[in-house]
Design an enzyme around this catalytic site. Sequence first.
Site, PDB file in Angstrom:
ATOM      1  N   HIS A 256      60.963  10.743  27.366  1.00  0.00           N
ATOM      2  CA  HIS A 256      60.424  10.522  26.022  1.00  0.00           C
ATOM      3  C   HIS A 256      59.046  11.119  25.861  1.00  0.00           C
ATOM      4  CE1 HIS A 256      63.762   7.785  25.132  1.00  0.00           C
ATOM      5  NE2 HIS A 256      63.570   8.351  23.961  1.00  0.00           N
TER       6      HIS A 256
ATOM      7  N   GLU B 253      77.586  54.158  11.298  1.00  0.00           N
ATOM      8  CA  GLU B 253      76.711  54.664  12.365  1.00  0.00           C
ATOM      9  C   GLU B 253      76.835  56.165  12.535  1.00  0.00           C
ATOM     10  OE1 GLU B 253      76.131  51.596  15.779  1.00  0.00           O
ATOM     11  OE2 GLU B 253      78.271  51.966  15.584  1.00  0.00           O
TER      12      GLU B 253
ATOM     13  N   ASP C  35      72.101  54.486  15.719  1.00  0.00           N
ATOM     14  CA  ASP C  35      73.059  55.565  15.976  1.00  0.00           C
ATOM     15  C   ASP C  35      73.150  56.519  14.794  1.00  0.00           C
ATOM     16  OD1 ASP C  35      74.007  55.355  18.603  1.00  0.00           O
ATOM     17  OD2 ASP C  35      75.056  53.505  18.072  1.00  0.00           O
TER      18      ASP C  35
ATOM     19  N   CYS D 292      71.703  46.696  10.144  1.00  0.00           N
ATOM     20  CA  CYS D 292      71.410  45.909  11.344  1.00  0.00           C
ATOM     21  C   CYS D 292      70.719  46.737  12.427  1.00  0.00           C
ATOM     22  CB  CYS D 292      72.673  45.253  11.893  1.00  0.00           C
ATOM     23  SG  CYS D 292      73.863  46.449  12.471  1.00  0.00           S
TER      24      CYS D 292
HETATM   25  C1  PEP Z   1      72.731  50.776  15.712  1.00  0.00           C
HETATM   26  O1  PEP Z   1      73.260  51.760  16.228  1.00  0.00           O
HETATM   27  O2  PEP Z   1      71.858  50.832  14.830  1.00  0.00           O
HETATM   28  C2  PEP Z   1      73.146  49.422  16.157  1.00  0.00           C
HETATM   29  C3  PEP Z   1      72.744  48.335  15.533  1.00  0.00           C
HETATM   30  O3  PEP Z   1      73.913  49.339  17.280  1.00  0.00           O
HETATM   31  P1  PEP Z   1      73.335  49.541  18.778  1.00  0.00           P
HETATM   32  O4  PEP Z   1      71.854  49.671  18.697  1.00  0.00           O
HETATM   33  O5  PEP Z   1      73.793  48.370  19.555  1.00  0.00           O
HETATM   34  O6  PEP Z   1      74.018  50.820  19.168  1.00  0.00           O
HETATM   35 MG    MG Z   2      75.062  51.532  17.434  1.00  0.00          MG
END
Ligand code: PEP
Ligand code: MG
Length: 544
Positions: A188, A431, A455, A502
């Site tokens: 705790h 990509e 990529d 992403c």
């Molecule tokens: C990318 O290519 O932007 C991506 C998010 O994948 P990784 O970096 O894993 O290739």
């Molecule tokens: Mg990639």
Amino acid sequence: MEKYIGKGVFSAVAIGKISVFKRSDMEVKRIKIDDPDGEIERLENAKKKAVSELEKIYEKALKEVGEANAQIFEIHIMMIDDDDYNDAIKEMITNQSVNAEYAVAVTADNFAEMFASMDDAYMQARSADVRDISNRIISCLGDNESSSSLSDEKVIICADDLAPSETVSLDKEKVLAFVTAHGSSNSHTAILARNMNIPAIIGVGDKFLSEIKDGDMAIADGFTGEFIVSPDDETKALYEKKQKDDEEKKALLQELKGKENVTLDGRKINVFANIGSVDNIGAVLLNDAGGIGLFRSEFLYLENSDYPTEEEQFKVYKRVLESMAGKKVIIRTLDIGADKQADYFNLDKEENPALGLRAIRLCLDRPEIFKTQLRALFRASVYGKLGIMFPMITSVWEVEEILALCDTVKNELKRDGIEYSDSIELGIMIETPAAAVISDKLAPLVDFFSVGTNDLTQYTLACDRQNPRIERFCDTHHEAVLRLIEIAAKNAHANNAWIGICGELAADTTLTETFLRMGIDELSVSPTFVLKVRDAVRKTDLSK
Ligand code: PEP
Ligand code: MG
């Protein structure tokens, strides 16, 4: 400079002077008594006093750490009246004609040892609670006040261990951090420190107490569990910077927590986090991300010395989905090959691995591996809000083949009576320049696009992302890359699909406005960048 390592239980940095925690002398002597009834009456009075002290501590805890955490002191009050505990003390006073202090101390030792020997970590931690209440009763028998006084300066409290009531009784305004030689992260004391927002390190080991003294300068790093005594100037400056960055981040978090990510003109944007393992989920939650926009599932394969089984994968995906409690989780299927190699795949050596049998190409080449992953993903889908996305797409036929495989897997699951969600979103990564250019043909086949700018930049600019010598040719802001993202965004929306980014570029806040103007709906970044991007989104005005 001396460095000790323990376990950080609240992530923050404290820098300041040490104050070694002192207790009033609790040495208990065995004294023969003639009047057991009188001694039991003395015990009952001390218990009443202990209860009244604990009621005050409960009120203080209620204000400082909230009801759920204050409850421990209600439990302490109940423990004082526990029949087994009281019977043991009274029997000892009566049968052995000993003083109440001694009977309480021996009973406390017996009960504490009993708890400590249990298998369950939670029950083990209760050992500290029984010692805590017993010390309070002993202190009340002697009419001692069990409080400690601190100087006016804020200090780092160093102790062998701290009882929960000692932790709460300390004046929070004067405590920079707790550092203890012993203790468990389930105790705790640790829970209270966490809830009092005070950096704390436990289990530094016995040695440190004999080597420190009041007034020594020290650094307590609750992130890493490092406790540094008498730091040199360089180390101190390093930690001052770490402390400042952390405080700025926490202030931003406080400001943004629970608030929607809307632009000044009212457009809602999802700001999600990228992860590579379940271990990163803590950081996702800590940074208040709206979901997971990229779970790089290949790390599951890279960490193993053989193909992870369907069951192993299912457990991981289920855990991620459950931990995110209904927030969206997008898991990317295996993206192995090129720079990510695992021996057991036995891949042939290639002249140009980045242009070789990687990612979706490998999965379509070896459908049995791919189907195992898809089965695990579909099975886990009932535990949350799942999206699945496929990396390195260049052609329509690839997506058609993937969708056909997904249907096969679903039919097999249905046949076997295994449940899966019927609202899984399926998406592809943009990509390659090819995917962006034919995004009008790809978008009708999927629910979403997610742009992998790492990529996409590599393939658009013909720049190996692994080669540091060509970094100046690898301009992530290159017009060609941005135009391809814009084309993909237009085609996604024209076909009722949403589009996110992403790749690393999503965290570049100098481009946030550009991306939002293109119509990007989601930005997924490393957990540490989530707040920065949320802040940038909320400051963007698309109406001008
Ligand atoms: C990318 O290519 O932007 C991506 C998010 O994948 P990784 O970096 O894993 O290739
Ligand atoms: Mg990639």
